[in-house]
Design a protein around this motif. Structure first.
Motif, short mmCIF file in Angstrom:
data_model
loop_
_atom_site.label_atom_id
_atom_site.label_comp_id
_atom_site.label_asym_id
_atom_site.label_seq_id
_atom_site.Cartn_x
_atom_site.Cartn_y
_atom_site.Cartn_z
N ALA A 1 0.61 -1.33 0.09
CA ALA A 1 0.20 -0.11 0.15
C ALA A 1 0.80 1.27 0.09
O ALA A 1 0.44 2.25 -0.71
CB ALA A 1 -0.99 0.02 1.26
N VAL A 2 1.84 1.16 0.80
CA VAL A 2 2.93 2.32 0.87
C VAL A 2 3.40 2.60 -0.81
O VAL A 2 3.59 3.59 -1.01
CB VAL A 2 3.90 2.54 1.95
CG1 VAL A 2 5.14 3.38 1.79
CG2 VAL A 2 3.20 2.23 3.07
N ARG A 3 3.73 1.53 -1.23
CA ARG A 3 4.28 1.70 -2.64
C ARG A 3 3.43 2.14 -3.33
O ARG A 3 3.71 3.11 -4.39
CB ARG A 3 4.61 0.29 -3.02
CG ARG A 3 5.30 0.19 -4.54
CD ARG A 3 4.44 -0.13 -5.67
NE ARG A 3 3.72 -1.35 -5.50
CZ ARG A 3 2.67 -1.85 -6.06
NH1 ARG A 3 2.15 -0.99 -7.03
NH2 ARG A 3 2.18 -2.83 -6.01
N CYS A 4 2.24 1.88 -3.49
CA CYS A 4 1.15 2.35 -4.51
C CYS A 4 0.74 3.85 -4.00
O CYS A 4 0.80 4.82 -5.00
CB CYS A 4 -0.29 1.83 -4.04
SG CYS A 4 -0.24 -0.12 -4.75
N VAL A 5 1.02 4.30 -2.85
CA VAL A 5 0.60 5.75 -2.51
C VAL A 5 1.92 6.39 -2.90
O VAL A 5 1.62 7.64 -3.74
CB VAL A 5 0.46 5.85 -0.98
CG1 VAL A 5 0.55 7.36 -0.48
CG2 VAL A 5 -1.02 5.27 -0.71
N TYR A 6 3.13 5.93 -2.73
CA TYR A 6 4.32 6.66 -2.95
C TYR A 6 4.20 6.77 -4.81
O TYR A 6 4.39 7.80 -5.26
CB TYR A 6 5.40 5.86 -2.63
CG TYR A 6 6.88 6.59 -2.72
CD1 TYR A 6 7.39 7.22 -1.92
CD2 TYR A 6 7.27 6.53 -4.08
CE1 TYR A 6 8.54 8.18 -2.21
CE2 TYR A 6 8.74 7.19 -4.54
CZ TYR A 6 9.31 8.08 -3.48
OH TYR A 6 10.32 8.58 -3.64
N GLN A 7 3.76 5.94 -5.46
CA GLN A 7 3.88 5.98 -6.96
C GLN A 7 2.89 6.89 -7.50
O GLN A 7 3.03 7.38 -8.55
CB GLN A 7 3.64 4.56 -7.43
CG GLN A 7 4.76 3.58 -7.34
CD GLN A 7 4.60 2.32 -7.81
OE1 GLN A 7 3.55 1.68 -8.07
NE2 GLN A 7 5.54 1.58 -8.32
N VAL A 8 1.43 6.75 -6.95
CA VAL A 8 0.76 7.63 -7.42
C VAL A 8 0.85 9.22 -7.14
O VAL A 8 0.89 10.24 -7.84
CB VAL A 8 -0.72 7.23 -6.91
CG1 VAL A 8 -1.74 8.31 -7.22
CG2 VAL A 8 -1.22 5.98 -7.49
N HIS A 9 1.53 9.61 -6.01
CA HIS A 9 1.75 10.87 -5.25
C HIS A 9 3.08 11.38 -6.38
O HIS A 9 3.09 12.37 -6.47
CB HIS A 9 2.18 10.91 -3.88
CG HIS A 9 2.38 12.28 -3.30
ND1 HIS A 9 1.57 13.20 -3.32
CD2 HIS A 9 3.45 12.95 -3.16
CE1 HIS A 9 1.73 14.24 -2.77
NE2 HIS A 9 3.09 14.25 -2.68
N ALA A 10 3.92 10.51 -6.61
CA ALA A 10 5.06 10.75 -7.53
C ALA A 10 4.63 11.20 -8.85
O ALA A 10 5.03 12.10 -9.61
CB ALA A 10 5.97 9.45 -7.72
N ALA A 11 3.27 10.41 -9.26
CA ALA A 11 3.05 10.87 -10.93
C ALA A 11 2.35 12.20 -10.51
O ALA A 11 2.37 12.94 -11.67
CB ALA A 11 1.93 9.69 -11.12
N MET A 12 1.56 12.56 -9.50
CA MET A 12 1.04 13.88 -9.55
C MET A 12 2.08 14.76 -9.62
O MET A 12 2.20 15.95 -10.17
CB MET A 12 0.41 13.91 -8.02
CG MET A 12 -0.85 13.01 -7.93
SD MET A 12 -1.73 12.95 -6.59
CE MET A 12 -3.18 11.83 -6.56
N LEU A 13 3.13 14.74 -8.76
CA LEU A 13 4.43 15.51 -8.54
C LEU A 13 4.99 15.88 -10.02
O LEU A 13 5.64 16.91 -10.19
CB LEU A 13 5.48 15.00 -7.71
CG LEU A 13 5.14 15.17 -5.92
CD1 LEU A 13 6.14 14.67 -5.17
CD2 LEU A 13 4.55 16.62 -5.79
N ALA A 14 5.14 14.98 -10.69
CA ALA A 14 5.46 14.94 -12.00
C ALA A 14 4.66 15.44 -13.10
O ALA A 14 4.83 15.65 -14.10
CB ALA A 14 6.04 13.44 -12.50
N GLY A 15 3.39 15.84 -12.70
CA GLY A 15 2.42 16.49 -13.73
C GLY A 15 1.87 15.46 -14.31
O GLY A 15 1.05 15.95 -15.54
N ARG A 16 1.65 14.07 -14.03
CA ARG A 16 0.90 13.02 -15.14
C ARG A 16 -0.36 12.90 -14.77
O ARG A 16 -1.35 12.28 -15.44
CB ARG A 16 1.78 11.93 -15.01
CG ARG A 16 3.18 11.71 -15.45
CD ARG A 16 3.66 10.43 -15.74
NE ARG A 16 3.78 9.54 -14.56
CZ ARG A 16 4.77 9.33 -13.94
NH1 ARG A 16 5.83 10.06 -14.02
NH2 ARG A 16 4.76 8.38 -12.99
N MET A 17 -0.76 13.85 -13.51
CA MET A 17 -2.29 13.67 -13.41
C MET A 17 -2.27 15.04 -12.25
O MET A 17 -1.61 15.26 -11.59
CB MET A 17 -2.84 12.76 -12.68
CG MET A 17 -2.19 11.98 -11.35
SD MET A 17 -2.81 10.71 -10.69
CE MET A 17 -1.79 9.55 -11.34
#
Length: 323
Positions: free
Chosen positions: A230-246
């Motif tokens: 679950a931590v991995r999933c949260v980290y990946q999605v938040h990273a995608a937000m920071l990268a501007g992918r969503m």
């Protein structure tokens, strides 16, 4: 060290805020009555209900829960009173107690999600909706919408159209497809937040009967064994937000939260709130205990605001983790 009493625990919820980041994971607190004997429900940031469907259901036959190393497997199925009984009996009880209620809704067709959202849109006491897009413990894998970004998009869009004034959180599965793509689809459709994650598929064998331990066979894995996933999933999605992918939206994290340290780990990974699930079966006072522990963990690191810790792990590493 900061005085724990000086830590501001206000947290983001949708486009607004709630007094603190603690919630309950859908199903684990029922509709609040049992938990209210141990925790003043209005002291939670939010309370997420058991999933409500259009019609009442008895759920799966037993056995429906089995212990595993580091957690448990459950195949409860869609045991619920149906929307009519929920609106008549459960929601008014929660509203009378000023509970910030997030109603988990589910369905087997897009139209059922939309109909439920429309019924709840004008109801007193509803603080938001959580869309149960996947249910590993249900028959035949239950709701499969979270496996497909396009289908998830359609469900979220239909719910937002039916209940435009309510914050809508899409609940994602950890083991179906690429989670950042599904998350991006939900946010593009108008989701105000993401609930991450549902249980993961698992199976246990009873060595005496030589058969699956759960009557349904496959169940949903929860507890500490799920937390690193679950931590991995949260980290990946938040990273995608920071990268501007969503676009960036709040994440409500869940999966094996037992202590304030667990809650802080999710927060540093990018969660704006944390839900307690199976720990309630062991310690029904857990939400306020964990909240107090989280306050202490933040103070020990000289945080004066909870929101300052959200996503901090991304600002201390140069490596971007992707699916």
């Amino acid at each position: 060290m900061t005085d724990p009493q000086n830590v501001d625990l206000e947290a983001l919820f949708g486009a607004g805020t709630v007094p603190n980041p603690l919630s309950t994971a859908a199903g684990c607190a029922g509709f609040g009555r049992e938990l209210a004997r141990f925790v003043p429900l209005d002291q939670l940031g939010t309370l997420t209900t058991r999933t409500v469907l259009p019609r009442a259901g008895a759920g799966q036959p037993g056995p429906r829960v089995v212990r595993t190393p580091g957690g448990l497997l459950n195949a409860i199925g869609h045991q619920n009173p149906g929307i009519d009984a929920f609106l008549r009996r459960d929601l008014p009880w929660l509203a009378e107690r000023a509970v910030r209620t997030v109603v988990s809704i589910g369905g087997h067709r897009l139209e059922e999600f939309a109909d439920l959202a429309g019924r709840l849109a004008g109801a007193r006491g509803v603080h938001g909706l959580e869309l149960n897009l996947s249910a590993p413990g249900a028959a035949a894998r239950g709701l499969l919408f979270a496996a497909n970004p396009a289908v998830s998009y359609d469900v979220v869009a239909a719910v937002k159209a039916a209940a435009p004034g309510l914050p809508v959180y899409a609940k994602l599965a950890p083991d179906t497809g690429t989670i950042t793509e599904v998350a991006a689809g939900c946010v593009a459709a108008g989701a105000d937040g993401l609930a991450m994650v549902n249980t993961a598929q698992g199976l246990a064998i009873d060595l005496d009967s030589c058969r699956p331990a759960l009557a349904a066979g496959v169940g949903g894995l929860s507890g500490p064994a799920l937390r690193p996933i679950a931590v991995r999933c949260v980290y990946q999605v938040h990273a995608a937000m920071l990268a501007g992918r969503m676009p960036a939206v709040p994440i409500l994290a869940m999966g094996g939260v037992r202590t304030g340290r667990d809650a802080l780990e999710f927060t540093l990974a990018g969660a704006s709130g944390v839900a307690v699930g199976s720990e309630l079966l062991r310690d029904p006072t857990a939400p306020l205990r964990i909240l107090d522990e989280l306050r202490g963990e933040l103070a020990a690191r000289d945080f004066t605001k909870y929101t300052d810790a959200v996503g901090l792990a991304h600002r201390t590493t140069s490596k971007d983790t992707d699916d």
